[in-house]
Enzyme design. Sequence first.
Site, mmCIF file in Angstrom:
data_model
loop_
_atom_site.group_PDB
_atom_site.id
_atom_site.type_symbol
_atom_site.label_atom_id
_atom_site.label_comp_id
_atom_site.label_asym_id
_atom_site.label_seq_id
_atom_site.Cartn_x
_atom_site.Cartn_y
_atom_site.Cartn_z
ATOM 1 C CB SER A 145 -0.901 0.004 1.229
ATOM 2 O OG SER A 145 -0.149 0.422 2.356
ATOM 3 C CE LYS A 146 -2.374 6.273 -2.694
ATOM 4 N NZ LYS A 146 -3.345 7.325 -2.760
ATOM 5 N NE ARG A 147 -1.147 2.865 6.007
ATOM 6 C CZ ARG A 147 -1.488 1.591 6.124
ATOM 7 N NH1 ARG A 147 -0.711 0.762 6.782
ATOM 8 N NH2 ARG A 147 -2.603 1.150 5.602
ATOM 9 C CG ASP A 148 3.447 -1.301 2.784
ATOM 10 O OD1 ASP A 148 3.677 -1.313 3.999
ATOM 11 O OD2 ASP A 148 2.408 -1.743 2.285
ATOM 12 C CB ALA A 149 6.475 1.333 -1.728
#
Length: 515
Positions: free
Chosen positions: A256-260
């Site tokens: 998700s956006k939080r990971d990359a």
Amino acid sequence: MIHPTPRLRFAPSPTGPLHLGGARTALYNWAAARAMGGKFLLRIEDTDQARSSDASLQIILAGLRWLGIDWDEGPERGGAYGPYFQMQRLDLYRSAAERLVAAGHAYPCYCTPEEIEAGRKELEAQKAGFVGYNGRCRHLGAAERAAFEAAGRRPNLRFRMPEARVLRVVDLIRGEVEVNTKELDDWVMLRPDGVPLYNFACVVDDIGMQITHVVRGEEHFLNGIKQRLLFEALGAECPQYAHIPLILNKEGKKLSKRDADTNMLDYRDKGFPPEAVFNYIALLGWGFSGDRDLFTREEMVAAFRIENIGKSGSKFDEEKLRWMCGEYLRRMGADELLERARPWLGTAVPEAVFAGHRGWLRNALACYQERVALFGEFGGKLGWLFGELPVLDAAAQQNLAKDPACKAWLAGYADLLAASNLAPSYPADRAAADAAVSLPSKKDAPPPAGCPWDTPAQIEAATRAFTERIGVKFGSFVHPVRAALTGTDKGPGLFDVVFLLGKDACVRRLRAAAR
Ligand code: GLU
């Protein structure tokens, strides 16, 4: 007839930036096309007009270019199979739709969204094992259609799925898979305004553009089943499909956006070397021969086979990406490094230094080449080299306060440097000597003849001699001196620091700290 030359495409919807998953899809299609001596084209699936924008398209194109993924046909290039924007191909969809209706493969559906939803709920309540469109308009007679038309309803066009047919399909990655069409409903192909939906436009275009292989995310696997049936209905041969597993985060969940970073241009702007990002993305589902992790684009192309893409999801690991970036930076020559890092040095390095002291600046960067991973990290490291006095951070202050005798060493070292033949600053006359200097300094360098101060190794020898003379342990001496000179306890070794700062700045900074 399938085209004799392999033709692959990347078909982004310009509804957002080029993200990691899209970049990987593009990269694999590109590599497969190059590996097979085929063509790679770009098709813009812009039928979601509310969400598509030219800004997104430009970001996608810039992201591909940055990664070095070039296309043979598509936007800005044209080609014999265009136009390459779906909104410019509406006539083609309309005529394909007419053929499908005439042959009974498609039918007009007059249901309103509310009716469709009500039908879906009803199926759900019956626990029919299938939830989707209930097929109400599938068998309308001419009179019923006319009545709906007269009532002012404008129909969507639906594809008539074959009832309960078992399809055995071969996916280049998954192998043979069986799907029963009763799990899939009659899907909408064309809206009343003549704008097609994804599956329909995709097939008309894959036929029109003579696509031979399709590599895309596994979320499209069931779409692939619908598409196969549509190819059949249109009397065309289906491309070979390869559905690649999702990219996962460290915990094995969907990325998700939080990971990359979800926008490739964020990596560009932070100063990730694109060839390293390319290399890393290539490994998200595919492996180079043996256990080699680093390879060039050309090596990848020579080795790439769609069939060798892995069956299980690969994990995105930011640390590994950064490690890889660092490996690429370390392999770079000094000139290339300076040239490529330059956009990120802007505010940290005065313009005059670029113009007049390139050799010196190359040496400054070389001191950090082992310590950073991104071009963007150099700027923040170099600040201490400029200005009158460095700002002392907490660690530097601690280092200076450790031993009360330290002020006397600093003053003594300042006097030693002042009397030495260390170059005054980073003047242009140093540039010639730079070429001969190897950095970082080596402890096993030969002892100096006389007392030159021209290289870090010579500076080290002279400094060691000085600490012996004043009877201070070398280790105790180095840290406060470096703190006084750089304002921090991190960064390059002391002799590189002295070498880079030159006499004037060293003496000024040492004396200020000794006061
Ligand atoms: N526009 C589709 C997407 O971005 C393309 C899928 C396909 O390659 O067929 O997911």
